[in-house]
Motif scaffolding. Structure first.
Motif, short mmCIF file in Angstrom:
data_model
loop_
_atom_site.label_atom_id
_atom_site.label_comp_id
_atom_site.label_asym_id
_atom_site.label_seq_id
_atom_site.Cartn_x
_atom_site.Cartn_y
_atom_site.Cartn_z
N MET A 158 0.71 -1.02 -0.12
CA MET A 158 -0.10 0.14 0.07
C MET A 158 0.69 1.21 0.05
N LYS A 159 1.89 1.22 0.67
CA LYS A 159 3.04 2.12 0.91
C LYS A 159 3.55 2.68 -0.60
N THR A 160 3.81 1.36 -1.28
CA THR A 160 4.47 1.67 -2.47
C THR A 160 3.49 2.21 -3.43
N HIS A 161 2.30 1.98 -3.42
CA HIS A 161 1.35 2.61 -4.36
C HIS A 161 0.89 4.12 -3.95
N VAL A 162 0.93 4.49 -2.80
CA VAL A 162 0.89 5.76 -2.43
C VAL A 162 2.12 6.56 -3.05
N SER A 163 3.36 6.05 -2.75
CA SER A 163 4.58 6.58 -3.28
C SER A 163 4.58 6.93 -4.56
N LYS A 187 0.62 0.39 -13.40
CA LYS A 187 -0.36 -0.28 -14.22
C LYS A 187 -1.64 0.11 -13.86
N TYR A 188 -1.79 0.34 -12.60
CA TYR A 188 -3.18 0.67 -11.88
C TYR A 188 -3.34 2.06 -12.17
N PHE A 189 -2.64 2.81 -12.81
CA PHE A 189 -2.80 4.11 -13.36
C PHE A 189 -3.84 4.24 -14.38
N PHE A 190 -4.02 3.14 -15.41
CA PHE A 190 -4.71 3.13 -16.38
C PHE A 190 -6.14 2.84 -16.19
N GLY A 241 -12.31 0.12 -6.98
CA GLY A 241 -12.16 -1.14 -6.79
C GLY A 241 -12.59 -2.29 -7.83
N ILE A 242 -13.93 -2.08 -8.01
CA ILE A 242 -14.52 -3.00 -9.15
C ILE A 242 -13.93 -2.71 -10.45
N ALA A 243 -13.45 -1.54 -10.83
CA ALA A 243 -12.87 -1.21 -12.20
C ALA A 243 -11.26 -1.90 -12.06
N LEU A 245 -7.31 -3.81 -5.25
CA LEU A 245 -6.03 -3.76 -5.20
C LEU A 245 -5.27 -5.19 -5.20
N LEU A 246 -5.92 -6.01 -4.29
CA LEU A 246 -5.33 -7.50 -4.30
C LEU A 246 -5.36 -8.02 -5.51
N VAL A 247 -6.48 -8.21 -6.43
CA VAL A 247 -6.41 -8.77 -7.45
C VAL A 247 -5.46 -8.35 -8.43
N PHE A 248 -5.60 -7.14 -8.62
CA PHE A 248 -4.71 -6.32 -9.63
C PHE A 248 -3.11 -6.54 -9.43
N TYR A 249 -2.73 -6.38 -8.07
CA TYR A 249 -1.53 -6.52 -7.72
C TYR A 249 -1.00 -7.88 -7.74
N LYS A 250 -1.57 -9.07 -7.71
CA LYS A 250 -1.31 -10.44 -7.85
C LYS A 250 -1.32 -10.70 -9.33
N SER A 251 -2.00 -9.96 -10.27
CA SER A 251 -2.01 -10.58 -11.55
C SER A 251 -1.06 -9.50 -12.47
#
Length: 258
Positions: A1-6, A102-105, A155-157, A244-250
């Motif tokens: 989570m800290k990495t995503h924020v940074s 990648k979650y930026f998109f 989250g759903i996106a 976040l979990l699904v996206f991060y894991k894949s």
């Protein structure tokens, strides 16, 4: 989570640029442009009011505003999640060439669609005044359900964007899900007509409490109950966390499917 924020702080200019690009893409080759974002919900409200007002006029006060609030919430959710689904595929070339979180998109598409939803509040305010509802300070609290809706949608996106990379047919199936969701949301009918045994199913709909809260602060002029807030916060935490979990894991496997 800290990495995503940074990362968000570090690449905030890029994230903002992606949002602006998505907004420009939406209005490209459109003659009416931004004006259409305000006319569209207004026209849909007129159509739904003409079709359904006679059925429910005794059950629903100020039917046009009732319909428009439900329609704005549903339309934002549908447009944002739909738009985010193919965001990874659409930016495949950029992802292969340079490092970008990648979650930026998908998130940029959720935020750019919010621009359209906020514009829809203009015809909503006009409809409220035309139908005799006075604007009051409590209407400003609409920012609270908007925030809940934004986080739930994000989250759903993220979930949909991740799955679509591996299963592109999801885009076609999702249109059916959205149609079911529309009828599970009391946009043009009162919740009182739903039999008690089906109410639990209806209330599992993540945008149902958001619609309720919108109507509390805009239509009825009342503060949403603590229970309603807790339900919204619960949905927000669950969907954002799972997303976040699904996206991060894949996300590390996206490159093999682009």
């Amino acid at each position: 989570m800290k990495t995503h924020v940074s990362n968000l702080v570090k690449y905030k200019d890029l994230f903002l640029e992606l949002i602006i690009k998505d907004i420009k893409l939406k209005y490209r080759n459109s003659l009416l442009g931004v004006l259409w974002s305000m006319l569209n919900p207004l026209l849909m409200m007129v159509v739904l009011s003409i079709v359904f007002m006679e059925f429910f006029k005794n059950n629903i006060a100020n039917f046009p505003v009732y319909v428009l609030t439900g329609r704005i919430v549903y339309q934002y959710f549908a447009d944002a999640t739909n738009f985010a689904m193919d965001s990874i595929h659409a930016n495949g070339q950029l992802i292969r060439k340079v490092y970008v979180p990648k979650y930026f998109f998908p998130l940029s598409r959720v935020f750019s669609t919010l621009f359209t939803a906020v514009l829809s509040l203009v015809p909503l305010a006009l409809t409220m005044m035309v139908t005799g509802l006075s604007l009051r300070w409590m209407n400003l609290l609409v920012i609270v359900p908007i925030f809940y809706l934004l986080v739930i949608t994000a989250g759903i996106a993220l979930i949909l964007a991740a799955i679509t990379v591996f299963f592109n047919d999801l885009k076609h199936m999702y249109s059916i899900v959205l149609m079911i969701l529309m009828y599970m949301t009391p946009i043009f009918y009162p919740i009182s007509i739903i039999p008690e045994k089906y109410l639990t199913i209806i209330k599992l709909n993540p945008i149902y409490p958001i619609v309720d809260m919108f109507r509390d602060v805009l239509l009825y002029g009342t503060l949403p109950s603590l229970t309603l807030h807790l339900i919204c916060v619960g949905y927000m935490v669950v969907y954002a966390g799972v997303g976040l979990l699904v996206f991060y894991k894949s996300q590390d496997r996206f490159i093999y499917h682009l």
